[in-house]
Design a protein around this motif. Structure first.
Motif, PDB file in Angstrom:
ATOM      1  N   THR A  66       0.813  -1.213   0.000  1.00 59.43           N
ATOM      2  CA  THR A  66       0.000   0.000   0.000  1.00 59.43           C
ATOM      3  C   THR A  66       0.846   1.262   0.000  1.00 59.43           C
ATOM      4  N   HIS A  67       2.143   1.137   0.275  1.00 59.22           N
ATOM      5  CA  HIS A  67       3.042   2.290   0.195  1.00 59.22           C
ATOM      6  C   HIS A  67       4.444   1.794  -0.097  1.00 59.22           C
ATOM      7  N   ASP A  72      -7.557  -1.774   1.225  1.00 65.62           N
ATOM      8  CA  ASP A  72      -6.758  -0.619   1.643  1.00 65.62           C
ATOM      9  C   ASP A  72      -6.308   0.216   0.443  1.00 65.62           C
ATOM     10  N   LEU A  73      -6.203  -0.395  -0.712  1.00 69.68           N
ATOM     11  CA  LEU A  73      -5.800   0.338  -1.906  1.00 69.68           C
ATOM     12  C   LEU A  73      -6.872   1.335  -2.346  1.00 69.68           C
ATOM     13  N   LEU A 131       0.834   2.143  -7.741  1.00 74.55           N
ATOM     14  CA  LEU A 131       0.388   1.033  -6.896  1.00 74.55           C
ATOM     15  C   LEU A 131      -0.022  -0.162  -7.750  1.00 74.55           C
ATOM     16  N   ASN A 181       1.986  -3.815  -7.584  1.00 73.67           N
ATOM     17  CA  ASN A 181       1.215  -4.957  -7.104  1.00 73.67           C
ATOM     18  C   ASN A 181       0.809  -5.934  -8.195  1.00 73.67           C
TER      19      ASN A 181
END
Length: 127
Positions: free
Chosen positions: A46-47, A62-63, A120, A124
């Motif tokens: 997520t970071h 959470d994304l 992101l 991912n």
């Protein structure tokens, strides 16, 4: 055919195009996040920073924070920009410059949301 735009904010082409661009950038960011496959694990990044690497892990949901923040910013800034050009009691035409500045800033914010979402996705989905 020609139609008249009655909203005092969107009579200005600059305001219309800024709102359209901001919404399109938000859509790009949301589509990028929705394209990340849901692995049903806590292993989604997520970071990430290039200096330190992975800073935070979380779930797929959470994304969705980044596009949600972008949506809140877009709706809030459009509302504030609309408030700036609300009809005044002294019958003077409203000054649209503050609204245009706010909408240009909104486009820049949504650009940052889109870039962050695409990064992101890249970290991912392509690993």
């Amino acid at each position: 055919t020609h139609f008249e735009i009655r909203d005092p904010l969107f009579r200005r082409p600059t305001a219309r195009w800024c709102a359209i661009a901001a919404a399109a950038l938000l859509a790009v960011g949301a589509i990028a996040i929705l394209a990340v496959p849901d692995t049903h694990t806590e292993n989604i990044i997520t970071h990430y920073t290039t200096t330190f690497g992975i800073d935070a892990l979380g779930t797929w949901s959470d994304l969705l924070r980044l596009p949600t923040i972008g949506l809140v910013l877009l709706v809030t800034n459009l509302g504030i920009a609309r408030f700036f050009v609300a009809p005044r009691t002294d019958a003077a035409p409203p000054d649209t410059r503050p609204s245009i500045v706010l909408l240009v800033a909104t486009v820049l914010l949504e650009f940052a949301v889109a870039v962050g979402s695409l990064l992101l996705f890249r970290i991912n989905a392509l690993r």
